[in-house]
Every structure is written in structure tokens, then in C-alpha cells.
Design a protein around this motif. Structure first.
Motif, PDB file in Angstrom:
ATOM      1  N   ALA A  52      51.731   8.372  -7.471  1.00  0.00           N
ATOM      2  CA  ALA A  52      51.782   9.053  -6.171  1.00  0.00           C
ATOM      3  C   ALA A  52      52.989   9.988  -6.116  1.00  0.00           C
ATOM      4  O   ALA A  52      52.911  11.100  -5.580  1.00  0.00           O
ATOM      5  CB  ALA A  52      51.836   8.027  -5.036  1.00  0.00           C
ATOM      6  N   PHE A  53      54.095   9.555  -6.716  1.00  0.00           N
ATOM      7  CA  PHE A  53      55.266  10.430  -6.815  1.00  0.00           C
ATOM      8  C   PHE A  53      54.905  11.724  -7.563  1.00  0.00           C
ATOM      9  O   PHE A  53      55.394  12.811  -7.240  1.00  0.00           O
ATOM     10  CB  PHE A  53      56.399   9.691  -7.548  1.00  0.00           C
ATOM     11  CG  PHE A  53      57.557  10.570  -7.926  1.00  0.00           C
ATOM     12  CD1 PHE A  53      58.511  10.932  -6.996  1.00  0.00           C
ATOM     13  CD2 PHE A  53      57.679  11.059  -9.229  1.00  0.00           C
ATOM     14  CE1 PHE A  53      59.577  11.762  -7.348  1.00  0.00           C
ATOM     15  CE2 PHE A  53      58.736  11.889  -9.587  1.00  0.00           C
ATOM     16  CZ  PHE A  53      59.681  12.236  -8.638  1.00  0.00           C
ATOM     17  N   GLY A  54      54.016  11.603  -8.553  1.00  0.00           N
ATOM     18  CA  GLY A  54      53.580  12.775  -9.325  1.00  0.00           C
ATOM     19  C   GLY A  54      52.991  13.870  -8.441  1.00  0.00           C
ATOM     20  O   GLY A  54      53.171  15.061  -8.712  1.00  0.00           O
ATOM     21  N   ALA A  55      52.305  13.463  -7.381  1.00  0.00           N
ATOM     22  CA  ALA A  55      51.729  14.469  -6.472  1.00  0.00           C
ATOM     23  C   ALA A  55      52.851  15.255  -5.797  1.00  0.00           C
ATOM     24  O   ALA A  55      52.785  16.485  -5.669  1.00  0.00           O
ATOM     25  CB  ALA A  55      50.838  13.783  -5.439  1.00  0.00           C
ATOM     26  N   LYS A  56      53.908  14.545  -5.387  1.00  0.00           N
ATOM     27  CA  LYS A  56      55.052  15.254  -4.785  1.00  0.00           C
ATOM     28  C   LYS A  56      55.720  16.135  -5.832  1.00  0.00           C
ATOM     29  O   LYS A  56      56.042  17.291  -5.581  1.00  0.00           O
ATOM     30  CB  LYS A  56      56.089  14.237  -4.262  1.00  0.00           C
ATOM     31  CG  LYS A  56      55.657  13.511  -3.007  1.00  0.00           C
ATOM     32  CD  LYS A  56      56.857  12.883  -2.274  1.00  0.00           C
ATOM     33  CE  LYS A  56      57.448  11.706  -3.022  1.00  0.00           C
ATOM     34  NZ  LYS A  56      58.509  11.020  -2.252  1.00  0.00           N
ATOM     35  N   LEU A  57      55.922  15.567  -7.016  1.00  0.00           N
ATOM     36  CA  LEU A  57      56.649  16.305  -8.051  1.00  0.00           C
ATOM     37  C   LEU A  57      55.938  17.599  -8.451  1.00  0.00           C
ATOM     38  O   LEU A  57      56.552  18.659  -8.543  1.00  0.00           O
ATOM     39  CB  LEU A  57      56.848  15.435  -9.297  1.00  0.00           C
ATOM     40  CG  LEU A  57      57.457  16.169 -10.498  1.00  0.00           C
ATOM     41  CD1 LEU A  57      58.814  16.768 -10.178  1.00  0.00           C
ATOM     42  CD2 LEU A  57      57.573  15.241 -11.706  1.00  0.00           C
ATOM     43  N   LEU A  58      54.618  17.512  -8.704  1.00  0.00           N
ATOM     44  CA  LEU A  58      53.931  18.724  -9.177  1.00  0.00           C
ATOM     45  C   LEU A  58      53.862  19.792  -8.090  1.00  0.00           C
ATOM     46  O   LEU A  58      53.884  20.986  -8.380  1.00  0.00           O
ATOM     47  CB  LEU A  58      52.544  18.380  -9.721  1.00  0.00           C
ATOM     48  CG  LEU A  58      52.506  18.065 -11.223  1.00  0.00           C
ATOM     49  CD1 LEU A  58      52.563  19.346 -12.038  1.00  0.00           C
ATOM     50  CD2 LEU A  58      53.660  17.167 -11.673  1.00  0.00           C
ATOM     51  N   THR A  59      53.834  19.360  -6.836  1.00  0.00           N
ATOM     52  CA  THR A  59      53.856  20.331  -5.739  1.00  0.00           C
ATOM     53  C   THR A  59      55.239  20.967  -5.651  1.00  0.00           C
ATOM     54  O   THR A  59      55.377  22.183  -5.535  1.00  0.00           O
ATOM     55  CB  THR A  59      53.467  19.630  -4.425  1.00  0.00           C
ATOM     56  OG1 THR A  59      52.206  18.975  -4.615  1.00  0.00           O
ATOM     57  CG2 THR A  59      53.350  20.620  -3.276  1.00  0.00           C
ATOM     58  N   TYR A  60      56.256  20.125  -5.757  1.00  0.00           N
ATOM     59  CA  TYR A  60      57.635  20.628  -5.757  1.00  0.00           C
ATOM     60  C   TYR A  60      57.853  21.597  -6.930  1.00  0.00           C
ATOM     61  O   TYR A  60      58.441  22.667  -6.773  1.00  0.00           O
ATOM     62  CB  TYR A  60      58.587  19.431  -5.857  1.00  0.00           C
ATOM     63  CG  TYR A  60      60.039  19.781  -6.005  1.00  0.00           C
ATOM     64  CD1 TYR A  60      60.821  20.108  -4.907  1.00  0.00           C
ATOM     65  CD2 TYR A  60      60.647  19.762  -7.272  1.00  0.00           C
ATOM     66  CE1 TYR A  60      62.172  20.419  -5.056  1.00  0.00           C
ATOM     67  CE2 TYR A  60      61.990  20.067  -7.426  1.00  0.00           C
ATOM     68  CZ  TYR A  60      62.748  20.396  -6.318  1.00  0.00           C
ATOM     69  OH  TYR A  60      64.080  20.702  -6.463  1.00  0.00           O
ATOM     70  N   MET A  61      57.355  21.225  -8.108  1.00  0.00           N
ATOM     71  CA  MET A  61      57.523  22.074  -9.292  1.00  0.00           C
ATOM     72  C   MET A  61      56.886  23.444  -9.066  1.00  0.00           C
ATOM     73  O   MET A  61      57.417  24.479  -9.457  1.00  0.00           O
ATOM     74  CB  MET A  61      56.892  21.398 -10.512  1.00  0.00           C
ATOM     75  CG  MET A  61      57.247  22.068 -11.826  1.00  0.00           C
ATOM     76  SD  MET A  61      56.478  21.257 -13.251  1.00  0.00           S
ATOM     77  CE  MET A  61      57.149  19.590 -13.167  1.00  0.00           C
TER      78      MET A  61
END
Ligand code: GN1
Ligand code: MG
Length: 367
Positions: free
Chosen positions: A300-309
Motif C-alpha cells: 500500500a505504501f508503494g501506491a503512495k511512493l509511485l505517485t510521489y515519484m
């Protein structure tokens, strides 16, 4: 588009030309140029590889060969039929090479065209579940690829520390004088920078492995048959080692957004939890067999990370004067940045719920 005579000449380096040969543009990819070739009874896809993005074409093609041969072997072992529609098949040149370089320095490759297939640009919950199955199975089949790690076809592609370095350089240089105008966004990015580099730290501590990732997990990179059943995953240029949370996160970023990536109406942008849940369940069904607890905890953190990236990449490009992404109007990269920032806020607001969904699905499959 290069003229048809020139394209025919290129095809002739891969297969003997038939008297009935037809070549038409295919699809609307942003990176490579694709053509459908009908040569007698055979159909192919001819592509000009974007050599300014994929600088090492031999490495790129060698990755794709290893990946497709390995998947083919898995499908055979599973007793699958119709295998030529379930994995891409590279067509080598008549000299046995995996690409052809023309006199102008363009690189070309050919694959067998997958008949009776379609892809979707719009998503729904059922489709999200099947897409999760497909990308999970893709990682599963490649989880035991023997030999050396794959090449990074774009070095540091999903490395957040590297993307932040590029961003800070763009801010310091302020090449086109846009920094002042985006001061607030820069602060929002910096305030999350440490949190977002967590995967790189976990990797250095030996806690988070790199596995073979697709690195462009959009729903339109899956081919379905006429009944809507998954045939195969395509667009293999960015298949390389990475963290599984990246592939999971990029699907959510692109597939579970209620608005568009560059929506001007920010009220439309947000996470669709039903899509999130269906994708998570499909993905974990296959992936649960090889994922570690840390990997599951960080999906779920990955969803935040890839959006942030993506926010960082779009804003970097805006500050550099729009040199990487194609833009349709002057401040397109800024509009994209703001729309992705709104998505990030929505993901942050819904994070606990997303985390619960993942952990509950994982528990269900474990028993
Ligand atoms: C690029 O053009 P497309 O959609 O295949 C980019 C992705 C970004 C995406 C943002 C090689 O992909 O990493 O997430 O734009 N691909 C490359 O829309 O940079
Ligand atoms: Mg692509």
C-alpha cells in the motif's frame, strides 16, 4: 512515419518478403513507433526502439529474450496450449540478431503479432482483479529466472533517492526561472522525502529484495482475448530488477485514480478503493507464494511512493523546461504535478484502509 518502401526494406532483414505485404501504423505508444506487418499469411509487429531513452539496445533485447523464453518454458510446463498468444515471440533477423540497425542509426525489432487480442484503457473492478492476477503471475513466473540479474534498461528508473537528486539539481539550476512559482510544491515534496526513500534504506539493510518487475504496470499493457480472458503481459522494455511495491503502486496510481493523470479538475481526482481492493486481491492470489512479510507490508505504501515519484518526475521536467515528457500545452507538466499531488493526498487520507485491505487479503490466501 517512415515511408512504406523503407519499412519493407527493414522487414526484409527479418523475413523473406512475400508478394502480399502490407504495413500499417499500430497503437499510440508514447515511446516507440509500432507498425503492423502482414507478410503473406504471417502477421508481425515491427517497432522502432526509442534509442534516446533505451540507450543500450543489445542489453534491452537480451532482457526481453531471456524473459520471454523463461515464460514460454513455464507455460509449457503448465501444459498450456496456444502459447504463441500467451507470451511475446521475438523474430530474429535473418543473420540471427535480436535487432536491426539501419543506415540512419535507428534500431528495429520484430515480434509475432498476437491475433484476436484487445487491451482496455478504461477500468472496472472485475478487470482490476484480472489485471492483478496477470501482473502477479508475471512476477511469479519470473521469480526463478536463472543466471545474472537482468540489465537496468533505464538505470535507477524507480530509485527514489536518485529521482530526488535530479529534482534538487533542477531546483538549484532553475534553468527556466520557474522555481518561485512552485515554492509550495517544492516544500510538499521535501517534507515527504525521507519517508519516501524507505525502500532504498530497507534494501541496503538487506530487508527488501529486488525481484523482476515490469515497471510499467498499466492496464493497457495486458492483452485479453475476445472473451476478456488474460492472454499476456506486453511492453517489456522496462522489465528489470526492482521492488515489488513499485509494480503494485504504479498500477494503483494509473488504474485506481477516479480522475485523469493530468486532470485540471482536482475534485475528480482520488483513489477508488474498490479498484484498489480488487487489484490487491488478484495480485496477492499469485504473488503470496513468493512475497515476504516486509514486501506485503509495503504494498500500500508503494501506491503512495509511485505517485510521489511521478510528482517529483513531472515537476523536475517542468523546472528543466519540459525536456523529457511530451507536453500538449505550456504548463502541462505543472498540471500533471498538481493532479498527481491531489491523488497522493487522497492516498494518504485512505492509507489505513488500504493497508487493512492488503493485510486482510494476504491473511486469507495464506491459510
Ligand atoms: C512514461 O509514456 P508512458 O505512459 O509509457 C514513463 C513512465 C511514467 C509515465 C507517466 C520510460 O510512460 O515511467 O510513469 O510516462 N516511461 C518512461 O505517465 O519514462
Ligand atoms: Mg509504455
Amino acid at each position: 512515419m517512415p515511408n512504406v518502401q523503407k519499412l519493407k526494406n527493414i522487414v526484409s532483414y527479418f523475413v523473406p518478403l512475400s508478394e502480399n505485404i502490407e504495413i500499417k501504423p499500430l497503437g499510440a505508444g508514447h515511446i516507440n513507433d509500432s507498425f503492423k506487418v502482414t507478410n503473406g499469411n504471417n502477421e508481425y509487429v515491427l517497432q522502432r526502439i526509442n534509442h534516446s531513452i533505451f540507450k543500450d539496445v543489445p542489453a534491452l533485447q537480451s532482457n526481453i529474450l531471456r524473459v520471454t523464453m523463461h515464460i514460454r518454458q513455464k507455460l509449457i510446463e503448465r501444459g498450456e496450449t496456444d502459447i504463441d498468444r500467451k507470451v511475446l515471440t521475438l523474430v530474429p533477423t535473418l543473420e540471427g540478431k535480436l535487432y536491426f540497425e539501419d543506415a540512419d542509426g535507428n534500431f528495429w525489432r520484430m515480434t509475432i503479432f498476437i491475433r484476436d487480442s484487445k487491451s482496455y484503457d478504461e477500468i472496472n473492478p472485475g478487470l482490476a482483479y484480472r489485471a492483478g492476477i496477470a501482473f502477479g503471475d508475471f512476477q511469479l513466473m519470473l521469480s526463478d529466472l536463472p543466471g545474472d540479474p537482468l540489465h537496468e534498461t533505464i538505470p535507477d528508473f524507480h530509485n527514489m533517492e536518485f529521482r530526488l537528486e535530479e529534482f534538487r539539481q533542477a531546483v538549484n539550476r532553475d534553468r527556466v526561472g520557474r522555481v518561485m512559482e512552485v515554492d509550495d510544491l517544492i516544500k510538499e515534496i521535501e517534507s515527504r522525502a525521507y519517508e519516501m526513500c524507505l525502500p532504498e534504506r530497507l534494501h541496503r539493510e538487506g530487508k527488501l529484495p529486488k525481484r523482476i518487475n515490469h515497471c510499467d504496470t498499466k492496464v493497457n499493457n495486458i492483452l485479453f482475448d475476445n472473451d476478456g480472458q488474460v492472454l499476456c503481459v506486453v511492453d517489456l522494455d522496462t522489465v528489470m530488477p526492482g521492488y515489488v511495491l513499485s509494480d503494485f503502486g504504479d498500477f494503483i496510481r494509473t488504474g485506481a485514480n477516479t480522475g485523469a493523470e493530468d486532470d485540471k479538475n482536482l475534485d475528480k481526482v482520488g483513489v477508488n478503493l474498490e479498484i484498489f481492493e480488487n487489484y490487491a486481491k488478484g495480485y496477492l492470489k499469485n504473488a503470496i507464494s513468493f512475497l515476504t512479510d516486509i514486501e506485503i507490508d509495503n504494498l500500500a505504501f508503494g501506491a503512495k511512493l509511485l505517485t510521489y515519484m511521478q510528482i517529483v518526475r513531472f515537476l523536475t521536467d517542468y523546472l528543466n523546461g519540459d525536456t523529457y515528457y511530451k507536453i500538449e500545452y505550456g504548463n502541462h507538466n505543472l498540471i500533471r504535478t498538481k493532479a498527481q499531488f491531489r491523488l497522493l493526498e487522497s492516498l494518504e487520507e485512505n492509507f489505513d484502509r488500504m493497508q487493512q485491505i492488503v493485510l486482510r487479503a494476504a491473511e486469507e490466501y495464506k491459510v
